[in-house]
Motif scaffolding. Structure first.
Motif, PDB file in Angstrom:
ATOM      1  N   MET A  50       0.845  -1.187   0.000  1.00 12.10           N
ATOM      2  CA  MET A  50       0.000   0.000   0.000  1.00 12.10           C
ATOM      3  C   MET A  50       0.882   1.238   0.000  1.00 12.10           C
ATOM      4  O   MET A  50       1.896   1.294   0.674  1.00 12.10           O
ATOM      5  N   LYS A  51       0.453   2.228  -0.764  1.00  9.59           N
ATOM      6  CA  LYS A  51       1.261   3.436  -0.923  1.00  9.59           C
ATOM      7  C   LYS A  51       1.035   4.479   0.165  1.00  9.59           C
ATOM      8  O   LYS A  51       1.916   5.237   0.478  1.00  9.59           O
ATOM      9  N   ASN A  52      -0.150   4.547   0.709  1.00  7.89           N
ATOM     10  CA  ASN A  52      -0.496   5.691   1.565  1.00  7.89           C
ATOM     11  C   ASN A  52      -0.186   5.463   3.042  1.00  7.89           C
ATOM     12  O   ASN A  52      -0.827   6.044   3.904  1.00  7.89           O
ATOM     13  N   LEU A  53       0.828   4.671   3.343  1.00  8.37           N
ATOM     14  CA  LEU A  53       1.197   4.441   4.738  1.00  8.37           C
ATOM     15  C   LEU A  53       2.090   5.568   5.246  1.00  8.37           C
ATOM     16  O   LEU A  53       2.940   6.060   4.529  1.00  8.37           O
ATOM     17  N   GLN A  54       1.867   5.955   6.496  1.00  8.65           N
ATOM     18  CA  GLN A  54       2.670   6.992   7.130  1.00  8.65           C
ATOM     19  C   GLN A  54       3.267   6.414   8.409  1.00  8.65           C
ATOM     20  O   GLN A  54       2.647   5.591   9.067  1.00  8.65           O
ATOM     21  N   THR A  55       4.461   6.875   8.767  1.00  9.84           N
ATOM     22  CA  THR A  55       5.064   6.425  10.018  1.00  9.84           C
ATOM     23  C   THR A  55       4.342   7.095  11.173  1.00  9.84           C
ATOM     24  O   THR A  55       4.144   8.318  11.184  1.00  9.84           O
ATOM     25  N   MET A  56       3.919   6.271  12.143  1.00  9.65           N
ATOM     26  CA  MET A  56       3.229   6.768  13.337  1.00  9.65           C
ATOM     27  C   MET A  56       3.957   6.223  14.550  1.00  9.65           C
ATOM     28  O   MET A  56       4.358   5.060  14.570  1.00  9.65           O
ATOM     29  N   ASN A  57       4.124   7.055  15.564  1.00  4.29           N
ATOM     30  CA  ASN A  57       4.867   6.668  16.751  1.00  4.29           C
ATOM     31  C   ASN A  57       3.932   6.627  17.946  1.00  4.29           C
ATOM     32  O   ASN A  57       3.104   7.525  18.133  1.00  4.29           O
ATOM     33  N   PHE A  58       4.098   5.578  18.777  1.00  6.14           N
ATOM     34  CA  PHE A  58       3.279   5.418  19.982  1.00  6.14           C
ATOM     35  C   PHE A  58       4.194   5.083  21.147  1.00  6.14           C
ATOM     36  O   PHE A  58       5.255   4.481  20.972  1.00  6.14           O
ATOM     37  N   GLY A  59       3.774   5.437  22.333  1.00  5.33           N
ATOM     38  CA  GLY A  59       4.554   5.170  23.537  1.00  5.33           C
ATOM     39  C   GLY A  59       4.482   3.728  23.988  1.00  5.33           C
ATOM     40  O   GLY A  59       5.243   3.308  24.851  1.00  5.33           O
ATOM     41  N   SER A  60       3.561   2.957  23.433  1.00 10.65           N
ATOM     42  CA  SER A  60       3.438   1.551  23.798  1.00 10.65           C
ATOM     43  C   SER A  60       3.035   0.751  22.560  1.00 10.65           C
ATOM     44  O   SER A  60       2.636   1.325  21.546  1.00 10.65           O
ATOM     45  N   GLN A  61       3.141  -0.566  22.666  1.00 12.76           N
ATOM     46  CA  GLN A  61       2.727  -1.404  21.555  1.00 12.76           C
ATOM     47  C   GLN A  61       1.227  -1.244  21.325  1.00 12.76           C
ATOM     48  O   GLN A  61       0.461  -1.044  22.258  1.00 12.76           O
ATOM     49  N   GLN A  62       0.839  -1.340  20.040  1.00 13.42           N
ATOM     50  CA  GLN A  62      -0.547  -1.111  19.661  1.00 13.42           C
ATOM     51  C   GLN A  62      -1.097  -2.327  18.915  1.00 13.42           C
ATOM     52  O   GLN A  62      -0.350  -3.050  18.251  1.00 13.42           O
ATOM     53  N   PRO A  63      -2.418  -2.523  18.979  1.00 13.82           N
ATOM     54  CA  PRO A  63      -3.005  -3.575  18.159  1.00 13.82           C
ATOM     55  C   PRO A  63      -2.954  -3.169  16.682  1.00 13.82           C
ATOM     56  O   PRO A  63      -2.893  -1.978  16.356  1.00 13.82           O
ATOM     57  N   GLN A  64      -2.963  -4.162  15.787  1.00 14.88           N
ATOM     58  CA  GLN A  64      -2.852  -3.885  14.362  1.00 14.88           C
ATOM     59  C   GLN A  64      -4.031  -3.072  13.844  1.00 14.88           C
ATOM     60  O   GLN A  64      -3.873  -2.215  12.978  1.00 14.88           O
ATOM     61  N   ILE A  65      -5.215  -3.321  14.364  1.00 13.42           N
ATOM     62  CA  ILE A  65      -6.411  -2.605  13.900  1.00 13.42           C
ATOM     63  C   ILE A  65      -7.071  -1.946  15.101  1.00 13.42           C
ATOM     64  O   ILE A  65      -7.294  -2.572  16.131  1.00 13.42           O
ATOM     65  N   GLN A  66      -7.377  -0.663  14.951  1.00 11.03           N
ATOM     66  CA  GLN A  66      -8.077   0.087  15.984  1.00 11.03           C
ATOM     67  C   GLN A  66      -9.298   0.743  15.358  1.00 11.03           C
ATOM     68  O   GLN A  66      -9.283   1.102  14.182  1.00 11.03           O
ATOM     69  N   PHE A  67     -10.320   0.910  16.148  1.00 14.57           N
ATOM     70  CA  PHE A  67     -11.554   1.502  15.653  1.00 14.57           C
ATOM     71  C   PHE A  67     -11.880   2.758  16.452  1.00 14.57           C
ATOM     72  O   PHE A  67     -12.638   2.715  17.418  1.00 14.57           O
ATOM     73  N   PRO A  68     -11.295   3.907  16.055  1.00 13.29           N
ATOM     74  CA  PRO A  68     -11.528   5.133  16.819  1.00 13.29           C
ATOM     75  C   PRO A  68     -12.965   5.644  16.735  1.00 13.29           C
ATOM     76  O   PRO A  68     -13.424   6.342  17.622  1.00 13.29           O
ATOM     77  N   ASN A  69     -13.685   5.320  15.664  1.00 11.33           N
ATOM     78  CA  ASN A  69     -15.105   5.683  15.570  1.00 11.33           C
ATOM     79  C   ASN A  69     -15.791   4.731  14.607  1.00 11.33           C
ATOM     80  O   ASN A  69     -15.177   3.842  14.033  1.00 11.33           O
ATOM     81  N   GLN A  70     -17.068   4.920  14.393  1.00 10.79           N
ATOM     82  CA  GLN A  70     -17.869   3.991  13.591  1.00 10.79           C
ATOM     83  C   GLN A  70     -17.540   4.009  12.103  1.00 10.79           C
ATOM     84  O   GLN A  70     -17.860   3.072  11.395  1.00 10.79           O
ATOM     85  N   ASN A  71     -16.933   5.073  11.584  1.00 12.72           N
ATOM     86  CA  ASN A  71     -16.715   5.189  10.147  1.00 12.72           C
ATOM     87  C   ASN A  71     -15.262   5.049   9.706  1.00 12.72           C
ATOM     88  O   ASN A  71     -14.983   5.070   8.518  1.00 12.72           O
ATOM     89  N   ARG A  72     -14.352   4.949  10.646  1.00 12.40           N
ATOM     90  CA  ARG A  72     -12.933   4.864  10.291  1.00 12.40           C
ATOM     91  C   ARG A  72     -12.247   3.827  11.162  1.00 12.40           C
ATOM     92  O   ARG A  72     -12.659   3.559  12.281  1.00 12.40           O
ATOM     93  N   SER A  73     -11.177   3.281  10.625  1.00 11.83           N
ATOM     94  CA  SER A  73     -10.336   2.400  11.427  1.00 11.83           C
ATOM     95  C   SER A  73      -8.893   2.788  11.168  1.00 11.83           C
ATOM     96  O   SER A  73      -8.561   3.356  10.134  1.00 11.83           O
ATOM     97  N   LEU A  74      -8.045   2.475  12.110  1.00  8.58           N
ATOM     98  CA  LEU A  74      -6.621   2.739  11.984  1.00  8.58           C
ATOM     99  C   LEU A  74      -5.929   1.402  11.820  1.00  8.58           C
ATOM    100  O   LEU A  74      -6.090   0.499  12.646  1.00  8.58           O
ATOM    101  N   LEU A  75      -5.186   1.268  10.735  1.00 10.61           N
ATOM    102  CA  LEU A  75      -4.452   0.056  10.448  1.00 10.61           C
ATOM    103  C   LEU A  75      -2.980   0.323  10.709  1.00 10.61           C
ATOM    104  O   LEU A  75      -2.407   1.276  10.170  1.00 10.61           O
ATOM    105  N   LEU A  76      -2.360  -0.497  11.551  1.00 10.68           N
ATOM    106  CA  LEU A  76      -0.944  -0.343  11.891  1.00 10.68           C
ATOM    107  C   LEU A  76      -0.202  -1.633  11.551  1.00 10.68           C
ATOM    108  O   LEU A  76      -0.606  -2.715  11.977  1.00 10.68           O
TER     109      LEU A  76
END
Length: 193
Positions: free
Chosen positions: A1-27
């Motif tokens: 996938m081309k549209n990946l951006q580097t994101m930094n977190f203070g702790s390990q994260q799950p691969q898929i997060q659901f911040p709201n009903q219409n979007r998900s965050l894929l890591l």
């Protein structure tokens, strides 16, 4: 996938997060990062701070489920394959060192109508216009170029369709993200006239 951006977190994260009903965050592609802490004056201390970098993207999904995210990633990769297939990376050949392309409509028109009619009229050469560049060539040379481009285009189409088929069989998000849909295409044609 081309549209990946580097994101930094203070702790390990799950691969898929659901911040709201219409979007998900894929890591994907987790990387542990360790660096020395800084004091108030900006000097390094001996304390080590650990964080985690990921390649991430937000996806629009209708329902926040892992299955919906998988389908959204597949749709994104399939769209990227189609865009790559129609890009100059695939749709192009070198003519005297310049990248050119002749789409299927023009190839068909030249080979089925224009060139045969010019031959009937007794012509042995004609002008091939590519963009605003005219190339005066023997008709037989143009026919040979069209033939080679057609074979190249068919080989590219076969590779594109194999990539699409492969993507549809994948059921792992990480494998989809890492899938190299640029691989396997034939080498670009090169003509010096």
């Amino acid at each position: 996938m081309k549209n990946l951006q580097t994101m930094n977190f203070g702790s390990q994260q799950p691969q898929i997060q659901f911040p709201n009903q219409n979007r998900s965050l894929l890591l994907v592609n987790e990387r542990k990062v360790e660096r020395k802490a800084m004091d108030m004056e900006g000097n390094e201390s001996e304390e080590i701070i650990t964080s985690y970098d990921y390649d991430g993207t937000f996806l629009d999904v209708a329902a926040p489920t892992e299955a919906a995210v998988l389908e959204a990633v597949k749709a994104t990769v399939l769209k990227e394959i189609e865009q790559y297939d129609t890009s100059p990376s695939v749709n192009g050949f070198l003519l005297n060192g310049s990248v050119e392309w002749i789409d299927i409509e023009l190839r068909m028109k030249l080979c089925s109508r224009t060139l045969p009619e010019e031959k009937k009229a007794g012509k042995t050469s004609t002008v091939l216009w590519l963009g605003n560049k005219p190339y005066e060539l023997p008709i037989e040379t143009i026919e040979q170029i069209m033939h080679e481009i057609e074979i190249y285009a068919k080989a590219c189409l076969d590779v594109t369709n194999r990539h699409k088929t492969q993507v549809l069989t994948l059921s792992d998000v990480s494998a989809l993200v890492a899938y190299d849909y640029t691989a396997g295409y034939p080498e670009k044609l090169s003509f010096n006239i």
